[in-house]
Enzyme design. Structure first.
Site, PDB file in Angstrom:
ATOM      1  N   ALA A  10      -5.155  -2.299   5.596  1.00  0.00           N
ATOM      2  CA  ALA A  10      -6.482  -1.799   5.962  1.00  0.00           C
ATOM      3  C   ALA A  10      -7.391  -1.768   4.742  1.00  0.00           C
ATOM      4  O   ALA A  10      -6.927  -1.673   3.606  1.00  0.00           O
ATOM      5  CB  ALA A  10      -6.382  -0.388   6.546  1.00  0.00           C
ATOM      6  N   LYS A  27     -12.419   1.606  11.944  1.00  0.00           N
ATOM      7  CA  LYS A  27     -11.090   1.986  12.437  1.00  0.00           C
ATOM      8  C   LYS A  27     -11.108   2.118  13.973  1.00  0.00           C
ATOM      9  O   LYS A  27     -10.150   1.728  14.637  1.00  0.00           O
ATOM     10  CB  LYS A  27     -10.627   3.292  11.790  1.00  0.00           C
ATOM     11  N   TYR A  76     -16.486   3.291   7.721  1.00  0.00           N
ATOM     12  CA  TYR A  76     -15.027   3.206   7.757  1.00  0.00           C
ATOM     13  C   TYR A  76     -14.504   3.686   9.115  1.00  0.00           C
ATOM     14  O   TYR A  76     -13.679   3.020   9.750  1.00  0.00           O
ATOM     15  CB  TYR A  76     -14.433   4.047   6.624  1.00  0.00           C
ATOM     16  N   GLY A 126       0.819  -1.215   0.000  1.00  0.00           N
ATOM     17  CA  GLY A 126       0.000   0.000   0.000  1.00  0.00           C
ATOM     18  C   GLY A 126       0.850   1.262   0.000  1.00  0.00           C
ATOM     19  O   GLY A 126       2.087   1.208   0.057  1.00  0.00           O
ATOM     20  N   THR A 152      -9.368   0.645   2.904  1.00  0.00           N
ATOM     21  CA  THR A 152      -9.277   2.108   2.869  1.00  0.00           C
ATOM     22  C   THR A 152     -10.281   2.760   1.913  1.00  0.00           C
ATOM     23  O   THR A 152     -10.216   3.966   1.683  1.00  0.00           O
ATOM     24  CB  THR A 152      -7.846   2.552   2.492  1.00  0.00           C
TER      25      THR A 152
HETATM   26  N1  LIG Z   1      -5.164   7.373   3.054  1.00  0.00           N
HETATM   27  C1  LIG Z   1      -5.505   8.204   4.036  1.00  0.00           C
HETATM   28  O1  LIG Z   1      -5.861   9.362   3.787  1.00  0.00           O
HETATM   29  C2  LIG Z   1      -5.432   7.753   5.472  1.00  0.00           C
HETATM   30  C3  LIG Z   1      -5.719   8.679   6.482  1.00  0.00           C
HETATM   31  C4  LIG Z   1      -5.627   8.276   7.813  1.00  0.00           C
HETATM   32  C5  LIG Z   1      -5.274   6.975   8.116  1.00  0.00           C
HETATM   33  N2  LIG Z   1      -5.035   6.089   7.117  1.00  0.00           N
HETATM   34  C6  LIG Z   1      -4.648   4.718   7.472  1.00  0.00           C
HETATM   35  O2  LIG Z   1      -3.329   4.510   7.026  1.00  0.00           O
HETATM   36  C7  LIG Z   1      -3.127   3.120   6.779  1.00  0.00           C
HETATM   37  C8  LIG Z   1      -2.494   2.943   5.402  1.00  0.00           C
HETATM   38  O3  LIG Z   1      -3.387   3.412   4.419  1.00  0.00           O
HETATM   39  P1  LIG Z   1      -2.926   3.784   2.936  1.00  0.00           P
HETATM   40  O4  LIG Z   1      -3.338   5.169   2.713  1.00  0.00           O
HETATM   41  O5  LIG Z   1      -1.526   3.358   2.725  1.00  0.00           O
HETATM   42  O6  LIG Z   1      -3.936   2.879   2.090  1.00  0.00           O
HETATM   43  P2  LIG Z   1      -3.680   1.824   0.931  1.00  0.00           P
HETATM   44  O7  LIG Z   1      -2.718   2.358  -0.054  1.00  0.00           O
HETATM   45  O8  LIG Z   1      -5.040   1.406   0.488  1.00  0.00           O
HETATM   46  O9  LIG Z   1      -2.957   0.635   1.683  1.00  0.00           O
HETATM   47  C9  LIG Z   1      -3.653  -0.346   2.424  1.00  0.00           C
HETATM   48  C10 LIG Z   1      -3.060  -1.679   2.051  1.00  0.00           C
HETATM   49  O10 LIG Z   1      -3.740  -2.702   2.799  1.00  0.00           O
HETATM   50  C11 LIG Z   1      -3.995  -3.775   1.912  1.00  0.00           C
HETATM   51  N3  LIG Z   1      -5.071  -4.608   2.403  1.00  0.00           N
HETATM   52  C12 LIG Z   1      -6.411  -4.439   2.249  1.00  0.00           C
HETATM   53  N4  LIG Z   1      -7.061  -5.468   2.834  1.00  0.00           N
HETATM   54  C13 LIG Z   1      -6.113  -6.276   3.364  1.00  0.00           C
HETATM   55  C14 LIG Z   1      -6.149  -7.499   4.085  1.00  0.00           C
HETATM   56  N5  LIG Z   1      -7.299  -8.112   4.381  1.00  0.00           N
HETATM   57  N6  LIG Z   1      -4.969  -8.055   4.474  1.00  0.00           N
HETATM   58  C15 LIG Z   1      -3.790  -7.469   4.173  1.00  0.00           C
HETATM   59  N7  LIG Z   1      -3.693  -6.328   3.487  1.00  0.00           N
HETATM   60  C16 LIG Z   1      -4.846  -5.734   3.109  1.00  0.00           C
HETATM   61  C17 LIG Z   1      -4.310  -3.121   0.586  1.00  0.00           C
HETATM   62  O11 LIG Z   1      -4.176  -4.047  -0.467  1.00  0.00           O
HETATM   63  P3  LIG Z   1      -5.032  -3.853  -1.818  1.00  0.00           P
HETATM   64  O12 LIG Z   1      -4.587  -2.526  -2.389  1.00  0.00           O
HETATM   65  O13 LIG Z   1      -4.664  -5.031  -2.638  1.00  0.00           O
HETATM   66  O14 LIG Z   1      -6.476  -3.815  -1.385  1.00  0.00           O
HETATM   67  C18 LIG Z   1      -3.261  -2.020   0.543  1.00  0.00           C
HETATM   68  O15 LIG Z   1      -2.036  -2.518   0.020  1.00  0.00           O
HETATM   69  C19 LIG Z   1      -4.512   2.473   6.947  1.00  0.00           C
HETATM   70  O16 LIG Z   1      -4.598   1.943   8.245  1.00  0.00           O
HETATM   71  C20 LIG Z   1      -5.466   3.639   6.826  1.00  0.00           C
HETATM   72  O17 LIG Z   1      -6.677   3.392   7.498  1.00  0.00           O
HETATM   73  C21 LIG Z   1      -5.089   6.445   5.800  1.00  0.00           C
END
Ligand SMILES: NC(=O)c1ccc[n+]([C@@H]2O[C@H](COP(=O)([O-])OP(=O)(O)OC[C@H]3O[C@@H](n4cnc5c(N)ncnc54)[C@H](OP(=O)(O)O)[C@@H]3O)[C@@H](O)[C@H]2O)c1
Length: 281
Positions: free
Chosen positions: A60, A129, A125, A10, A62
């Site tokens: 996650a 979380k 969502y 991710g 997301t």
């Molecule tokens: N993006 C934001 O604005 C934001 C803001 C605050 C907090 N966060 C938190 O930051 C963290 C990282 O988010 P990110 O922005 O890097 O999102 P991301 O790019 O969507 O990364 C999440 C990763 O988790 C993988 N995933 C989904 N379901 C899974 C499962 N069952 N088992 C293992 N891996 C799984 C996804 O794979 P696939 O792509 O193959 O589905 C993706 O590689 C998350 O906890 C998110 O809630 C994000």
């Protein structure tokens, strides 16, 4: 130390994996294809097979809007999955650093949210979380850090700056929401702090987001200027851009617990632009 990174494919996971090696630790990254955190047995095997001293859970669901239609599927990853990671890490003697979100708050406050503020997620969502935070704390009561962060953008994923750059190239005017305010946080900056926190952990919830605050509209204007696009950005309200999941109107995060601080969102944007240009060269 050996650090296991889940969700390593991710946007954040990619940068955490890179920061782990850069800071002199041994990195073991598992993508979703290699480890589904919703599968408790698979998590147990992954932890047993890699023997980490710390696990950084970047995996996650997301898709914020998709979670409204599939709340159980989102919770299976964000709540139950997070609990599996923390539980098996705890049993193996490893620390869990779990990543959570500003969306656990309702956004009604008009000054920065600190760790002790009452939660009140508006969306499926956000509820998933928050349930994940509770599952992590219950599964690893003495060995967890929960880092709430916000509005992530990075080089290795779909993110707001990339969308604005694409649309700004295609259109003369963009209409962007101006009544949601937060802290756009560069994953390259956050990743370094997450790895440092995994190595020298602090127990409990910590708010770690970029310094400063802005609306999506202000952020879009900064992206357009930094990208030297010939495009006007006009403000609209959330009501004019309806989405399935409600978002907090205000979700600026600050720490009352001496959490590590990050550079400003403008410094994050500059670093993002530099990395994007370097990758394109
Ligand atoms: N993006 C934001 O604005 C934001 C803001 C605050 C907090 N966060 C938190 O930051 C963290 C990282 O988010 P990110 O922005 O890097 O999102 P991301 O790019 O969507 O990364 C999440 C990763 O988790 C993988 N995933 C989904 N379901 C899974 C499962 N069952 N088992 C293992 N891996 C799984 C996804 O794979 P696939 O792509 O193959 O589905 C993706 O590689 C998350 O906890 C998110 O809630 C994000």
């Amino acid at each position: 130390m050996r650090i296991l990174v889940t969700g390593a494919g991710g946007m954040l996971g990619h940068d955490v994996l890179a920061a782990t090696g850069r800071l002199g630790h041994e990195a073991v990254g598992l993508t979703r294809a290699e480890l589904d955190i919703a599968d408790a047995d698979a998590v147990r095997e992954a932890v047993a097979g890699t023997s980490p001293q710390a696990v950084v859970n970047c995996a996650a669901w997301t898709d914020v809007d998709g979670a409204e239609a599939e709340p159980d599927a989102a919770a299976a990853v964000n709540a139950a999955g997070a609990g599996h990671v923390a539980g098996h890490a705890h049993r193996a003697g490893a620390w869990t650093l779990h990543v959570s979100s500003d969306y656990v708050f309702d956004g009604a406050k008009r000054e920065p949210y600190v760790e002790s503020d009452a939660t009140g997620p508006l969306s499926a969502y956000g509820r998933s979380k928050l349930a994940g935070e509770q599952a992590v704390a219950a599964a690893a009561p003495e060995r967890h850090t929960i880092v709430r962060t916000s509005w992530l953008f990075g080089v290795h994923g779909r993110c707001f700056p990339k969308t604005i750059q694409r649309l700004g190239d295609e259109r003369d005017i963009l209409h962007i929401v101006a009544d949601q305010v937060g802290c756009p946080t560069f994953t390259g900056h956050l990743a370094t702090v997450l790895v440092a926190l995994a190595a020298r952990p602090q127990l409990g919830v910590r708010h770690v987001a970029a310094a400063g605050q802005c609306s999506w509209c202000e952020f879009a204007r900064a992206i357009v200027a930094a990208s030297e696009l010939d495009c006007r950005v006009d403000p609209i309200t959330t009501d004019q851009y309806p989405l399935p999941a409600p978002r907090p109107a205000f979700s600026v995060l600050r720490s009352e617990r001496q959490a590590p601080t990050l550079p400003s969102w403008r410094a994050g944007l500059t670093a993002f632009m530099t990395q994007v240009q370097r990758a394109a060269a």
